[in-house]
Design an enzyme around this catalytic site. Structure first.
Site, PDB file in Angstrom:
ATOM      1  N   CYS A   1       0.829  -1.212   0.000  1.00  0.00           N
ATOM      2  CA  CYS A   1       0.000   0.000   0.000  1.00  0.00           C
ATOM      3  C   CYS A   1       0.863   1.261   0.000  1.00  0.00           C
ATOM      4  CB  CYS A   1      -0.925  -0.024   1.223  1.00  0.00           C
ATOM      5  SG  CYS A   1      -1.683   1.566   1.613  1.00  0.00           S
ATOM      6  N   GLY A   2       0.687   2.089  -1.025  1.00  0.00           N
ATOM      7  CA  GLY A   2       1.475   3.323  -1.134  1.00  0.00           C
ATOM      8  C   GLY A   2       1.224   4.291   0.002  1.00  0.00           C
ATOM      9  N   HIS A   3      -0.033   4.398   0.449  1.00  0.00           N
ATOM     10  CA  HIS A   3      -0.352   5.303   1.560  1.00  0.00           C
ATOM     11  C   HIS A   3       0.338   4.835   2.846  1.00  0.00           C
ATOM     12  CE1 HIS A   3      -3.188   7.324  -0.993  1.00  0.00           C
ATOM     13  NE2 HIS A   3      -3.905   6.235  -1.173  1.00  0.00           N
ATOM     14  N   CYS A   4       0.421   3.515   3.041  1.00  0.00           N
ATOM     15  CA  CYS A   4       1.106   2.965   4.222  1.00  0.00           C
ATOM     16  C   CYS A   4       2.602   3.283   4.169  1.00  0.00           C
ATOM     17  CB  CYS A   4       0.899   1.455   4.300  1.00  0.00           C
ATOM     18  SG  CYS A   4      -0.828   0.928   4.362  1.00  0.00           S
TER      19      CYS A   4
END
Length: 528
Positions: free
Chosen positions: A72-75
């Site tokens: 996950c890029g946001h993570c």
């Protein structure tokens, strides 16, 4: 840029044998570690799994847990800030600690706590496993630290005498004080909840009778003290209903803003965070004294719409220059007025700008009453818009193409800056090339940053809509995997995806279930 958009209307080759042996040894080592309840740390963040989760809850009074997915890029973006916040809290000997769980590997924990998106942050207090609190703060290190500090200590300062409260009120541009005759009563406890939630404001609390008298109060009241606009705003507690926390938060957000805001890098989060349904914008050039004088009439009109319409001054030569393209404007268009309805990003403008307070009030009221049609942006259609495989639509041509009853029209709504749109551009071109000779199918695209539609609101990029042939003006959103073969199946099946057969068990997939570590398609879209 994301905040500005709120006015817009969003196979590697094989490994050798030695590598396989090493990988298997590492896998066995990790499995042994997971079976233990020992708690390891990475950058002061506790690493939790099914076997040590209960121990972590029992050992830490306040535990903020991030449920994440490695892909996950946001993570990945949150990770450094989360680690920094964990370090700051530990260095100040706070009872609050931060932890993380790989939700794609620890599926039992993900299921138990209802994890459906990443990252999800939940606060566990006093070992309570059944009722974690959802994190509502900012996703940066300072926001996380302040949110946890409010929950670790008193959320409001006790003010016991007139000198103390006077100093508290004058200490900052804006403070909130709750006056309660019983600090253990339900209204006061609700106030403490609000104070814990609104970490960007400073809260105090008082119960002494002399303090009620000093500020002209006779019953439980929440007071907002400001060094601008009205100096004291009172929110009496309803004796019958008590203190409604959601309503108090809403009122404090609204009244903490200046009556007329200036759009700057520092104020943009306040402007959009207040959740006020309409924004009235005055675009002007601050270097022009004549244009600056228009603020007087603008301000005079603002008082009657507080809470319903937020008045904002936008300097077209300053921070506001970046948002001009989203209104189809240039600096030369200043001074001018626009009203934005925030729920659908519809923009309204006067037939001819009139900057008097009475004209502004009349215009706003007409929009609120539904008597004014929105002003829709539209680029000019390119001369070759229909000669290439992908047809280029604009606001002016959309209706005649998308709702042609003889055609099945598949439209990509995109933003030029959107990386996900750029990633699928080649697939969209290939799809159009595949169907270019089909008279009944049109593959098209529209730049939604330059074109707006009256009855279709785009909330994220890319968005794909299918408009089937025939009467009725039907529209179907495509929600499948964005590749040529899936697009083609969707088109050949009349605007629906055929049901996939059950996953067959194989040695590599012994469960017959989809791999939970595979990214979902909703992770690959830019939301507005």
């Amino acid at each position: 840029l994301v905040l500005s958009l709120a006015w817009l209307g969003p196979a590697l080759g094989g490994e050798d044998e030695n590598e396989e042996v090493i990988e298997e040894e590492e896998k066995e080592k990790k499995e042994d570690e997971v079976l233990s309840d020992e708690i390891k740390e990475e950058d002061n963040v506790l690493v939790l799994h099914e076997h040590n989760f209960a121990r972590a809850l029992s050992e830490h009074q306040l535990l903020l847990v991030e449920f994440y997915a490695p892909w996950c890029g946001h993570c990945q973006q949150l990770a450094p800030a989360f680690a920094q916040a964990a370090t700051e809290l530990r260095n100040e000997s706070s009872p609050a600690r931060l932890a993380k769980v790989d939700a794609t590997a620890q599926t039992a924990l993900a299921t138990e706590f209802g994890i459906t998106s990443y990252p999800t942050l939940k606060l566990f207090r006093d070992g309570n496993r059944t009722h974690p609190l959802a994190y509502t703060g900012r996703m940066d290190s300072q926001g996380i630290v302040r949110w946890m500090q409010r929950r670790a200590g008193p959320s409001a300062t006790l003010l016991q005498d007139t000198d103390t409260i006077a100093a508290f009120v004058n200490s900052q541009d804006l403070v909130v004080v709750g006056f309660f005759k019983d600090l253990k009563g339900e209204a006061a406890q609700a106030f403490f909840e609000v104070a814990a939630e609104m970490v960007d404001m400073t809260f105090g609390v008082a119960e002494a009778a002399e303090l009620f008298q000093a500020y002209g109060l006779s019953a439980d009241t929440v007071c907002l003290f400001k060094k601008f606009d009205e100096r004291q705003t009172n929110f009496p507690v309803d004796p019958a209903r008590g203190l409604d926390t959601a309503e108090l938060i809403r009122l404090l957000r609204i009244h903490s803003l200046q009556l007329v805001m200036e759009f700057t890098n520092e104020t943009s989060s306040q402007i959009f965070g207040a959740k006020i349904p309409h924004h009235m914008l005055l675009f002007l050039n601050k270097s022009s004294p004549e244009q600056l004088s228009l603020r007087d009439g603008f301000r005079a009109a603002a008082g009657g719409f507080r809470g319903e319409v937020l008045f904002v001054v936008v300097d077209v030569t300053g921070h506001g220059a970046d948002v001009l393209p989203f209104f189809g404007m240039t600096a030369a268009d200043a001074p001018t007025l626009r009203l934005v309805k925030m729920k659908n990003n519809r923009k309204y403008q006067m037939e001819q700008d009139n900057f008097s307070d009475s004209a502004i009030r009349t215009f706003i009221q007409a929009v609120l009453d539904g008597k004014v049609k929105p002003h829709l942006l539209s680029a000019e259609p390119p001369e070759d818009w229909d000669t290439r495989p992908v047809k280029v639509l604009v606001g002016k041509t959309f209706e005649q193409v998308a709702f042609d009853e003889t055609k099945n029209v598949f439209v990509k709504f995109y933003a030029p800056w959107c990386p996900h749109c750029q990633d699928m551009a080649a697939a969209w071109e290939e799809l159009a090339e595949r169907y270019k000779d089909r008279e009944d199918i049109v593959i098209a695209e529209m730049d939604s940053t330059a074109n707006e539609l009256e009855n279709i609101t785009i909330h994220g990029y890319p968005t794909l809509h299918y408009f089937p042939a025939g009467p009725g003006r039907k529209m179907v959103e495509f929600k499948g995997t964005r590749d040529v073969e899936t697009f083609s199946k969707f088109l050949e099946n009349g605007g629906t995806l055929p049901e996939e057969p059950p996953v067959t068990k194989t040695p590599e997939n012994s469960t017959g279930k989809e791999d939970p570590s595979v990214p979902r398609t909703d992770e690959s879209r830019d939301e507005l």
